[in-house]
Design a protein around this motif. Structure first.
Motif, PDB file in Angstrom:
ATOM      1  N   ALA A 178     -11.509 -54.789  23.131  1.00 49.41           N
ATOM      2  CA  ALA A 178     -11.091 -53.514  22.551  1.00 49.41           C
ATOM      3  C   ALA A 178      -9.954 -53.761  21.575  1.00 49.41           C
ATOM      4  O   ALA A 178      -9.282 -54.790  21.616  1.00 49.41           O
ATOM      5  N   GLY A 179      -9.726 -52.794  20.702  1.00 51.72           N
ATOM      6  CA  GLY A 179      -8.628 -52.880  19.749  1.00 51.72           C
ATOM      7  C   GLY A 179      -8.476 -51.589  18.986  1.00 51.72           C
ATOM      8  O   GLY A 179      -9.290 -50.668  19.112  1.00 51.72           O
ATOM      9  N   VAL A 180      -7.423 -51.524  18.190  1.00 55.39           N
ATOM     10  CA  VAL A 180      -7.154 -50.344  17.366  1.00 55.39           C
ATOM     11  C   VAL A 180      -6.665 -50.815  16.000  1.00 55.39           C
ATOM     12  O   VAL A 180      -5.840 -51.725  15.911  1.00 55.39           O
ATOM     13  N   LEU A 181      -7.192 -50.212  14.949  1.00 55.65           N
ATOM     14  CA  LEU A 181      -6.639 -50.365  13.609  1.00 55.65           C
ATOM     15  C   LEU A 181      -5.902 -49.075  13.263  1.00 55.65           C
ATOM     16  O   LEU A 181      -6.502 -47.995  13.275  1.00 55.65           O
ATOM     17  N   ASP A 201      -3.501 -47.025  10.533  1.00 54.46           N
ATOM     18  CA  ASP A 201      -2.985 -46.881   9.182  1.00 54.46           C
ATOM     19  C   ASP A 201      -1.578 -46.294   9.286  1.00 54.46           C
ATOM     20  O   ASP A 201      -1.416 -45.106   9.569  1.00 54.46           O
ATOM     21  N   THR A 202      -0.585 -47.116   9.080  1.00 53.95           N
ATOM     22  CA  THR A 202       0.794 -46.679   9.258  1.00 53.95           C
ATOM     23  C   THR A 202       1.236 -45.690   8.182  1.00 53.95           C
ATOM     24  O   THR A 202       2.244 -45.001   8.349  1.00 53.95           O
ATOM     25  N   ARG A 203       0.504 -45.607   7.079  1.00 52.87           N
ATOM     26  CA  ARG A 203       0.870 -44.667   6.016  1.00 52.87           C
ATOM     27  C   ARG A 203       0.378 -43.257   6.330  1.00 52.87           C
ATOM     28  O   ARG A 203       1.124 -42.288   6.218  1.00 52.87           O
ATOM     29  N   SER A 204      -0.882 -43.126   6.725  1.00 50.93           N
ATOM     30  CA  SER A 204      -1.463 -41.799   6.933  1.00 50.93           C
ATOM     31  C   SER A 204      -1.484 -41.374   8.396  1.00 50.93           C
ATOM     32  O   SER A 204      -1.625 -40.182   8.689  1.00 50.93           O
ATOM     33  N   GLY A 205      -1.374 -42.320   9.319  1.00 54.32           N
ATOM     34  CA  GLY A 205      -1.474 -42.000  10.733  1.00 54.32           C
ATOM     35  C   GLY A 205      -2.877 -42.090  11.288  1.00 54.32           C
ATOM     36  O   GLY A 205      -3.075 -41.983  12.502  1.00 54.32           O
ATOM     37  N   ARG A 206      -3.868 -42.284  10.425  1.00 54.06           N
ATOM     38  CA  ARG A 206      -5.237 -42.437  10.921  1.00 54.06           C
ATOM     39  C   ARG A 206      -5.348 -43.705  11.760  1.00 54.06           C
ATOM     40  O   ARG A 206      -4.711 -44.710  11.486  1.00 54.06           O
ATOM     41  N   ALA A 207      -6.213 -43.642  12.759  1.00 53.78           N
ATOM     42  CA  ALA A 207      -6.436 -44.814  13.604  1.00 53.78           C
ATOM     43  C   ALA A 207      -7.877 -44.826  14.075  1.00 53.78           C
ATOM     44  O   ALA A 207      -8.494 -43.769  14.284  1.00 53.78           O
ATOM     45  N   LEU A 208      -8.400 -46.021  14.246  1.00 52.38           N
ATOM     46  CA  LEU A 208      -9.758 -46.222  14.745  1.00 52.38           C
ATOM     47  C   LEU A 208      -9.685 -47.196  15.909  1.00 52.38           C
ATOM     48  O   LEU A 208      -9.136 -48.286  15.784  1.00 52.38           O
ATOM     49  N   CYS A 209     -10.204 -46.767  17.052  1.00 53.07           N
ATOM     50  CA  CYS A 209     -10.200 -47.574  18.271  1.00 53.07           C
ATOM     51  C   CYS A 209     -11.627 -47.998  18.592  1.00 53.07           C
ATOM     52  O   CYS A 209     -12.577 -47.257  18.321  1.00 53.07           O
ATOM     53  N   GLU A 232      -2.036 -43.782  19.877  1.00 49.79           N
ATOM     54  CA  GLU A 232      -2.204 -42.994  21.089  1.00 49.79           C
ATOM     55  C   GLU A 232      -3.295 -41.954  20.931  1.00 49.79           C
ATOM     56  O   GLU A 232      -4.050 -41.690  21.870  1.00 49.79           O
ATOM     57  N   GLY A 233      -3.405 -41.373  19.737  1.00 49.89           N
ATOM     58  CA  GLY A 233      -4.452 -40.388  19.503  1.00 49.89           C
ATOM     59  C   GLY A 233      -5.840 -40.995  19.570  1.00 49.89           C
ATOM     60  O   GLY A 233      -6.767 -40.403  20.132  1.00 49.89           O
ATOM     61  N   ALA A 234      -5.998 -42.195  19.010  1.00 51.22           N
ATOM     62  CA  ALA A 234      -7.303 -42.850  19.016  1.00 51.22           C
ATOM     63  C   ALA A 234      -7.710 -43.261  20.422  1.00 51.22           C
ATOM     64  O   ALA A 234      -8.869 -43.141  20.818  1.00 51.22           O
ATOM     65  N   VAL A 235      -6.746 -43.769  21.207  1.00 45.70           N
ATOM     66  CA  VAL A 235      -7.041 -44.160  22.587  1.00 45.70           C
ATOM     67  C   VAL A 235      -7.387 -42.929  23.414  1.00 45.70           C
ATOM     68  O   VAL A 235      -8.320 -42.941  24.231  1.00 45.70           O
ATOM     69  N   ALA A 236      -6.648 -41.849  23.213  1.00 44.79           N
ATOM     70  CA  ALA A 236      -6.940 -40.616  23.938  1.00 44.79           C
ATOM     71  C   ALA A 236      -8.307 -40.067  23.562  1.00 44.79           C
ATOM     72  O   ALA A 236      -9.036 -39.554  24.418  1.00 44.79           O
ATOM     73  N   ASP A 285     -11.002 -41.653  25.409  1.00 48.26           N
ATOM     74  CA  ASP A 285     -11.036 -41.169  26.785  1.00 48.26           C
ATOM     75  C   ASP A 285     -11.481 -39.714  26.866  1.00 48.26           C
ATOM     76  O   ASP A 285     -11.590 -39.161  27.964  1.00 48.26           O
ATOM     77  N   GLY A 286     -11.682 -39.088  25.700  1.00 47.03           N
ATOM     78  CA  GLY A 286     -12.125 -37.709  25.686  1.00 47.03           C
ATOM     79  C   GLY A 286     -11.041 -36.709  25.948  1.00 47.03           C
ATOM     80  O   GLY A 286     -11.308 -35.546  26.275  1.00 47.03           O
ATOM     81  N   LYS A 287      -9.765 -37.125  25.775  1.00 49.04           N
ATOM     82  CA  LYS A 287      -8.648 -36.231  26.059  1.00 49.04           C
ATOM     83  C   LYS A 287      -7.975 -35.784  24.766  1.00 49.04           C
ATOM     84  O   LYS A 287      -8.071 -36.439  23.741  1.00 49.04           O
ATOM     85  N   ASP A 288      -7.310 -34.674  24.850  1.00 45.91           N
ATOM     86  CA  ASP A 288      -6.509 -34.175  23.731  1.00 45.91           C
ATOM     87  C   ASP A 288      -5.112 -34.773  23.851  1.00 45.91           C
ATOM     88  O   ASP A 288      -4.384 -34.470  24.813  1.00 45.91           O
TER      89      ASP A 288
END
Length: 315
Positions: A222-225, A227-235, A297-301, A304-307
């Motif tokens: 597993a991993g996460v990328l 984007d520190t500029r926009s806050g987008r993340a992909l897990c 944290e948003g991508a990991v959540a 997991d299907g959580k808000d």
């Protein structure tokens, strides 16, 4: 210039954009989230419908006699993946689960590849499985098949230098040690200025491999990328209790800078080869990816299907 066909598919919270043409395979080239509000997301009115400029095929595959178009050992730029062409697609709603099926074929050798994406309605995580069917008249040796490959990792307005890679390692009594580092930092991907080298593809890669049934023995699947500029993340996570492999590959500069390839056992990393008789089908291992505008944290959540904005209930 050939006209590209486009397809948007999503869950209400997440929209994925796909494209293909008569001379190019299906590509996941954009994604957007409904809750990103008025920010510059590089999209049209519907999230994810404006392409980010990536060329990474949705599927990569290696069969004996057909290797890679660039001399390297990565599971990207495969000759068969580049030969795939869109045949059909279908959408379904299975009791609150959105399903997208994409079918592609290559003619030489004659192969059919089917990718099935599934997501809960209103969710922003997607599970993917890819299968390869041998439609030729003779047996073929399959050396590798990706479960999912995508290149929409560098959003409009950002660069690969803005991306942080978060990954983890485990050992006996020392599980889940996670850390983050810039993808372009020491030990990451070098900036080789591909535009100065006739735009040929870079060959760098950051990868992790599991080689036993103990999936948390070393690197995690597993991993996460981020984007520190926009806050987008992909897990992402590879969902298999045997061999697995993931890699983040350097491609070119700009929106086509990176590719993420996820898969199970293969010949190079696990000495896993499957001989497919005519008409036989091989299924990849399942993988999942989640998308968020709220960082790691948003991508990991989301996986997991959580808000992530809702506190955990007291237990």
């Amino acid at each position: 210039m050939e006209a590209a066909s486009r397809l948007g598919w999503g869950t209400g919270a997440l929209e994925l954009g796909f494209s293909w043409s008569p001379s190019t395979p299906v590509v996941l080239d954009a994604w957007g989230l409904a809750d990103e509000g008025g920010r510059d997301t590089g999209r049209d009115a519907v999230p994810g419908t404006r392409p980010w400029g990536t060329t990474q095929p949705l599927v990569e595959a290696l069969v004996e006699g057909m290797g890679r178009s660039w001399n390297n050992t990565r599971l990207s730029h495969t000759a068969l993946g580049a030969r795939l062409r869109h045949v059909s697609h279908g959408m379904a709603d299975e009791g609150g689960t959105r399903v997208l099926t994409l079918v592609q074929e290559s003619q030489s050798p004659h192969m059919r590849v089917t990718t099935v994406l599934r997501s809960a309605e209103g969710g922003s995580a997607v599970q993917a499985v890819t299968s390869l069917e041998n439609l030729s008249g003779e047996a073929v040796r399959l050396n590798a098949l990706s479960s999912l490959a995508l290149g929409c990792l560098v959003a409009p307005g950002s660069g690969e230098e803005d991306l942080e890679l978060v990954r983890g390692r485990s050992a006996q009594l020392a599980e889940n040690r996670w850390w983050g580092s810039l993808l372009s930092g020491p030990g990451g991907l070098a900036d080789v200025h591909t535009h100065l080298h006739r735009n040929q593809s870079a060959r760098g890669s950051v990868e992790a491999t599991g080689t036993s049934t103990w999936t948390t023995a070393a690197d995690l699947p597993a991993g996460v990328l981020h984007d520190t500029r926009s806050g987008r993340a992909l897990c992402w996570q590879v969902e298999h209790d045997g061999g697995w492999h993931w890699e983040v590959d350097a491609i070119r500069e700009g929106g086509d800078a990176l590719a993420l390839v996820l898969g199970g056992p293969d010949d190079l990393h696990h000495s896993a080869v499957r001989v497919l008789a005519p008409g036989e089908v091989f299924d990849s291992v399942p993988v999942s990816v989640s998308f968020s505008a709220l960082g790691v944290e948003g991508a990991v959540a989301a996986m997991d299907g959580k808000d992530p904005q809702m506190p955990d209930a007291d237990v």
